[in-house]
Write a protein that holds these residues in place. Structure first.
Motif, short mmCIF file in Angstrom:
data_model
loop_
_atom_site.label_atom_id
_atom_site.label_comp_id
_atom_site.label_asym_id
_atom_site.label_seq_id
_atom_site.Cartn_x
_atom_site.Cartn_y
_atom_site.Cartn_z
N LEU A 33 -1.68 1.18 -52.94
CA LEU A 33 -2.18 -0.10 -52.42
C LEU A 33 -3.28 -0.65 -53.31
N ALA A 57 4.47 0.10 -51.48
CA ALA A 57 3.30 -0.78 -51.57
C ALA A 57 3.63 -2.07 -52.29
N HIS A 88 -2.15 -2.48 -56.39
CA HIS A 88 -1.62 -3.82 -56.14
C HIS A 88 -2.65 -4.74 -55.48
N LEU A 94 -4.21 -4.56 -52.75
CA LEU A 94 -3.99 -4.76 -51.32
C LEU A 94 -5.07 -4.02 -50.55
N GLU A 95 -6.01 -4.78 -50.02
CA GLU A 95 -7.14 -4.18 -49.30
C GLU A 95 -6.77 -3.99 -47.83
N VAL A 96 -6.56 -2.74 -47.45
CA VAL A 96 -6.11 -2.41 -46.10
C VAL A 96 -7.10 -1.42 -45.49
N LEU A 110 -0.41 -4.45 -40.00
CA LEU A 110 -1.42 -5.23 -40.72
C LEU A 110 -2.09 -6.27 -39.85
N VAL A 135 5.00 -3.60 -48.55
CA VAL A 135 3.69 -4.04 -48.06
C VAL A 135 3.31 -5.38 -48.67
N MET A 136 3.60 -5.57 -49.95
CA MET A 136 3.27 -6.85 -50.60
C MET A 136 3.96 -8.03 -49.92
N TRP A 190 2.35 -8.51 -46.55
CA TRP A 190 0.99 -9.02 -46.75
C TRP A 190 1.03 -10.54 -46.99
N GLN A 191 1.95 -10.96 -47.84
CA GLN A 191 2.07 -12.38 -48.15
C GLN A 191 2.54 -13.16 -46.91
#
Length: 219
Positions: free
Chosen positions: A13, A54, A16, A18-20, A91, A58-59, A62-63
């Motif tokens: 993550l 990820a 990429h 991606l702050e989770v 998320l 996840v991307m 996320w978007q």
């Protein structure tokens, strides 16, 4: 040896950007393990390492999450193994996410995963058209369910139950849009590219298309 063979989800993550939060990473990791276990019995995903999970799953989720408003009711159409719906529910716990999957074995698998993750996410073992006869949603999210024109034909009678459609597509999206126009499937609809972002491991990009009825608020 693959550099990511001994990877962790946290590291993937971070690569990429991606702050989770940690508690969500823990849930995503548990989901990964369940998904990969089920994948040995059913063909649910090709993304069987943290890097692909990820960078792709996840991307994309996320978007999509960035395009959804607080508290919205969302239906994941043709969820397969639970992406993007399960990831969205993790998320964005404020969303009311439901999943539909017409292949019975896949629906049972994802229902089992949702139960083990203790997520309040209904799973419908049916086509989206059937679900939309009984329920209304602010947004439908769609990834990898076939050509745009065909999907719009399926949903054409049901726009009274759909606020907007958010569709994840690859670099051939313009060809799909043109085909949908040629077939008359966009005559009563607006289509905008709502997001564009790099597709990891390629020189291409993914896009999210926002589609809604003409004359209605864009959402």
């Amino acid at each position: 040896m693959n550099d990511t063979a001994a990877d962790t989800l946290t590291e993937a993550l971070q690569r990429h950007a991606l702050e989770v939060p940690p508690e969500q990473i823990e849930l995503l990791d548990r989901y990964c393990q369940l998904l990969w276990e089920w994948n040995e019995k059913l063909n649910l995903t090709r993304h069987t390492d943290y890097e692909k999970f990820a960078g792709r799953d996840v991307m994309d989720s996320w978007q999509l999450a960035a395009l959804l408003h607080v508290g919205e009711e969302v239906l994941d159409v043709g969820t397969g193994g639970g992406v993007p719906g399960v990831v969205l529910a993790i998320l964005r716990p404020d969303l009311r996410v439901s999943l539909c999957e017409s292949v019975g074995k896949k629906a049972k698998a994802v229902e089992s995963m949702v139960r083990e993750l203790d997520l309040n996410v209904p799973v419908y073992a049916s086509r989206a058209e059937s679900v939309l006869e009984d329920f209304r949603y602010h947004a439908l999210v769609v990834r990898a369910v076939g050509p745009l024109w065909k999907m719009l034909r399926w949903l054409e009678p049901h726009w009274a139950s759909i606020g907007r459609l958010l569709v994840v597509k690859g670099p051939a999206w313009t060809d799909e849009r043109n085909e949908a126009r040629h077939r008359g499937m966009l005559n009563q609809l607006e289509l905008r590219r709502a997001a564009a972002y790099p597709m990891p491991g390629t020189d291409s990009e993914s896009v999210i298309l926002r589609i809604w009825p003409k004359g209605a608020p864009e959402g």
